[in-house]
Design a protein around this motif. Structure first.
Motif, PDB file in Angstrom:
ATOM      1  N   GLN A 160       0.975  -1.130  -0.135  1.00 24.85           N
ATOM      2  CA  GLN A 160       0.025   0.052   0.019  1.00 24.85           C
ATOM      3  C   GLN A 160       0.792   1.197   0.187  1.00 24.85           C
ATOM      4  OE1 GLN A 160      -2.574   0.334   3.192  1.00 24.85           O
ATOM      5  NE2 GLN A 160      -3.969   1.424   2.250  1.00 24.85           N
ATOM      6  N   GLY A 161       0.588   2.231  -0.812  1.00 23.01           N
ATOM      7  CA  GLY A 161       1.348   3.427  -0.871  1.00 23.01           C
ATOM      8  C   GLY A 161       1.915   3.507  -2.396  1.00 23.01           C
ATOM      9  N   GLU A 162       2.803   4.469  -2.611  1.00 25.12           N
ATOM     10  CA  GLU A 162       3.422   4.886  -3.851  1.00 25.12           C
ATOM     11  C   GLU A 162       4.700   4.307  -4.293  1.00 25.12           C
ATOM     12  OE1 GLU A 162       2.264   7.059  -6.254  1.00 25.12           O
ATOM     13  OE2 GLU A 162       0.458   7.123  -5.272  1.00 25.12           O
ATOM     14  N   HIS A 163       4.919   3.725  -5.503  1.00 19.21           N
ATOM     15  CA  HIS A 163       6.247   3.079  -5.800  1.00 19.21           C
ATOM     16  C   HIS A 163       7.205   3.985  -5.843  1.00 19.21           C
ATOM     17  CE1 HIS A 163       9.280   1.645  -8.738  1.00 19.21           C
ATOM     18  NE2 HIS A 163       9.101   0.563  -8.121  1.00 19.21           N
ATOM     19  N   PHE A 166      12.528  -1.107   2.924  1.00 19.76           N
ATOM     20  CA  PHE A 166      13.142  -0.063   3.465  1.00 19.76           C
ATOM     21  C   PHE A 166      12.537   1.496   3.300  1.00 19.76           C
ATOM     22  CE2 PHE A 166      16.510  -3.141   2.297  1.00 19.76           C
ATOM     23  CZ  PHE A 166      16.781  -3.500   3.396  1.00 19.76           C
ATOM     24  N   ASP A 167      11.394   1.330   2.630  1.00 19.35           N
ATOM     25  CA  ASP A 167      10.769   2.761   2.158  1.00 19.35           C
ATOM     26  C   ASP A 167       9.499   2.987   3.314  1.00 19.35           C
ATOM     27  OD1 ASP A 167       9.371   4.825   1.318  1.00 19.35           O
ATOM     28  OD2 ASP A 167       9.274   3.877  -0.747  1.00 19.35           O
ATOM     29  N   PRO A 168       9.904   4.212   4.117  1.00 17.23           N
ATOM     30  CA  PRO A 168       8.785   4.477   5.203  1.00 17.23           C
ATOM     31  C   PRO A 168       7.531   4.976   4.728  1.00 17.23           C
ATOM     32  CG  PRO A 168      10.295   6.174   4.860  1.00 17.23           C
ATOM     33  CD  PRO A 168      10.748   5.102   4.084  1.00 17.23           C
ATOM     34  N   ASN A 169       7.328   5.028   3.287  1.00 15.09           N
ATOM     35  CA  ASN A 169       6.079   5.613   2.825  1.00 15.09           C
ATOM     36  C   ASN A 169       4.958   4.631   2.444  1.00 15.09           C
ATOM     37  OD1 ASN A 169       6.895   8.318   3.240  1.00 15.09           O
ATOM     38  ND2 ASN A 169       8.431   8.146   1.164  1.00 15.09           N
ATOM     39  N   VAL A 170       5.732   3.256   2.379  1.00 14.27           N
ATOM     40  CA  VAL A 170       4.699   2.444   2.100  1.00 14.27           C
ATOM     41  C   VAL A 170       4.678   1.293   3.094  1.00 14.27           C
ATOM     42  CG1 VAL A 170       5.430   2.435  -0.424  1.00 14.27           C
ATOM     43  CG2 VAL A 170       6.346   0.881   0.992  1.00 14.27           C
ATOM     44  N   LYS A 171       3.488   0.480   3.020  1.00 16.62           N
ATOM     45  CA  LYS A 171       3.162  -0.559   3.987  1.00 16.62           C
ATOM     46  C   LYS A 171       2.914  -1.883   3.222  1.00 16.62           C
ATOM     47  CE  LYS A 171       0.153  -1.944   7.551  1.00 16.62           C
ATOM     48  NZ  LYS A 171      -1.109  -1.654   8.300  1.00 16.62           N
ATOM     49  N   GLU A 228      27.201 -11.454   8.413  1.00 16.36           N
ATOM     50  CA  GLU A 228      28.705 -11.370   8.499  1.00 16.36           C
ATOM     51  C   GLU A 228      29.270 -10.402   7.758  1.00 16.36           C
ATOM     52  OE1 GLU A 228      27.197 -13.946   7.239  1.00 16.36           O
ATOM     53  OE2 GLU A 228      27.231 -15.853   8.709  1.00 16.36           O
ATOM     54  N   ARG A 229      28.821 -10.134   6.700  1.00 15.83           N
ATOM     55  CA  ARG A 229      29.263  -8.798   6.222  1.00 15.83           C
ATOM     56  C   ARG A 229      28.865  -7.514   6.254  1.00 15.83           C
ATOM     57  NH1 ARG A 229      32.195 -10.547   0.794  1.00 15.83           N
ATOM     58  NH2 ARG A 229      32.398 -12.797   1.326  1.00 15.83           N
ATOM     59  N   GLY A 230      27.674  -7.288   7.354  1.00 17.56           N
ATOM     60  CA  GLY A 230      27.125  -6.119   7.631  1.00 17.56           C
ATOM     61  C   GLY A 230      26.044  -5.518   6.370  1.00 17.56           C
ATOM     62  N   LEU A 231      25.712  -6.423   5.475  1.00 16.31           N
ATOM     63  CA  LEU A 231      24.780  -5.926   4.401  1.00 16.31           C
ATOM     64  C   LEU A 231      23.554  -5.904   4.760  1.00 16.31           C
ATOM     65  CD1 LEU A 231      26.576  -7.909   1.561  1.00 16.31           C
ATOM     66  CD2 LEU A 231      27.014  -5.704   2.383  1.00 16.31           C
ATOM     67  N   PHE A 232      22.560  -5.230   3.957  1.00 13.13           N
ATOM     68  CA  PHE A 232      21.056  -5.466   4.115  1.00 13.13           C
ATOM     69  C   PHE A 232      20.582  -6.962   3.966  1.00 13.13           C
ATOM     70  CE2 PHE A 232      20.912  -0.982   2.142  1.00 13.13           C
ATOM     71  CZ  PHE A 232      20.499  -0.365   3.350  1.00 13.13           C
ATOM     72  N   PRO A 233      19.584  -7.497   4.766  1.00 15.38           N
ATOM     73  CA  PRO A 233      19.500  -8.802   4.814  1.00 15.38           C
ATOM     74  C   PRO A 233      17.990  -8.901   3.694  1.00 15.38           C
ATOM     75  CG  PRO A 233      18.081  -7.422   6.454  1.00 15.38           C
ATOM     76  CD  PRO A 233      18.970  -6.544   6.081  1.00 15.38           C
ATOM     77  N   PRO A 234      17.783 -10.129   3.435  1.00 14.57           N
ATOM     78  CA  PRO A 234      16.862 -10.319   2.433  1.00 14.57           C
ATOM     79  C   PRO A 234      15.555 -10.009   3.284  1.00 14.57           C
ATOM     80  CG  PRO A 234      17.994 -12.408   2.828  1.00 14.57           C
ATOM     81  CD  PRO A 234      18.789 -11.236   3.682  1.00 14.57           C
ATOM     82  N   TYR A 235      14.528  -9.860   2.423  1.00 10.94           N
ATOM     83  CA  TYR A 235      13.240  -9.392   2.954  1.00 10.94           C
ATOM     84  C   TYR A 235      12.526 -10.662   3.767  1.00 10.94           C
ATOM     85  CZ  TYR A 235       8.552  -8.128   3.842  1.00 10.94           C
ATOM     86  OH  TYR A 235       7.253  -7.608   4.317  1.00 10.94           O
ATOM     87  N   GLU A 236      12.868 -11.902   3.495  1.00 13.22           N
ATOM     88  CA  GLU A 236      12.466 -13.115   4.079  1.00 13.22           C
ATOM     89  C   GLU A 236      13.561 -14.026   4.368  1.00 13.22           C
ATOM     90  OE1 GLU A 236       8.109 -14.379   3.140  1.00 13.22           O
ATOM     91  OE2 GLU A 236       9.340 -13.874   1.136  1.00 13.22           O
ATOM     92  N   PRO A 237      14.621 -13.464   5.561  1.00 20.37           N
ATOM     93  CA  PRO A 237      15.849 -14.347   5.463  1.00 20.37           C
ATOM     94  C   PRO A 237      15.535 -15.761   5.770  1.00 20.37           C
ATOM     95  CG  PRO A 237      15.430 -12.681   7.500  1.00 20.37           C
ATOM     96  CD  PRO A 237      14.443 -12.598   6.334  1.00 20.37           C
TER      97      PRO A 237
END
Length: 108
Positions: A20-23, A30-35, A77-86
């Motif tokens: 829900q929200g704008e692309h 990571f987008d606070p404007n969408v849910k 381990e590398r401090g990277l962004f996690p996948p959406y569903e790890p």
């Protein structure tokens, strides 16, 4: 096109995210404007606990995007962004990368 019409043409084995929200320019998680209202297999949508409200409204689909997510297996381990569903088993593995394909369905 209404959400119910869009969902009829997606296979039960496809992964979808109903948002829900704008692309925007960020990935949805990571987008606070969408849910993100639902994320999972299309076939599991009817069993989701939080599905009733937005499915009952049958909103207009504003945009649909085939979204490929590429993440490193050692993201922690590398401090990277996690996948959406790890916790999900990797569908495809290359030496160090994981790839998921979602249909992102944006509604208002």
């Amino acid at each position: 096109m209404r959400l119910s019409e869009q969902l009829k043409v997606i296979a039960t084995t496809d992964r979808i995210r109903i948002i829900q929200g704008e692309h925007g320019n960020r990935e949805p998680q990571f987008d606070p404007n969408v849910k993100i209202l639902y994320c999972g297999y299309m076939g599991s949508l009817e069993y989701a606990e939080n599905k009733t409200e937005f499915l009952a409204r049958d909103p207009e689909v504003a945009r649909m995007v085939a979204h490929m997510e590429v993440r490193h297996k050692e993201f922690r381990e590398r401090g990277l962004f996690p996948p959406y569903e790890p916790e999900i088993t990797r569908m495809y593995e290359f030496k160090d990368l994981t790839v998921f394909l979602y249909y992102d369905i944006y509604i208002q």
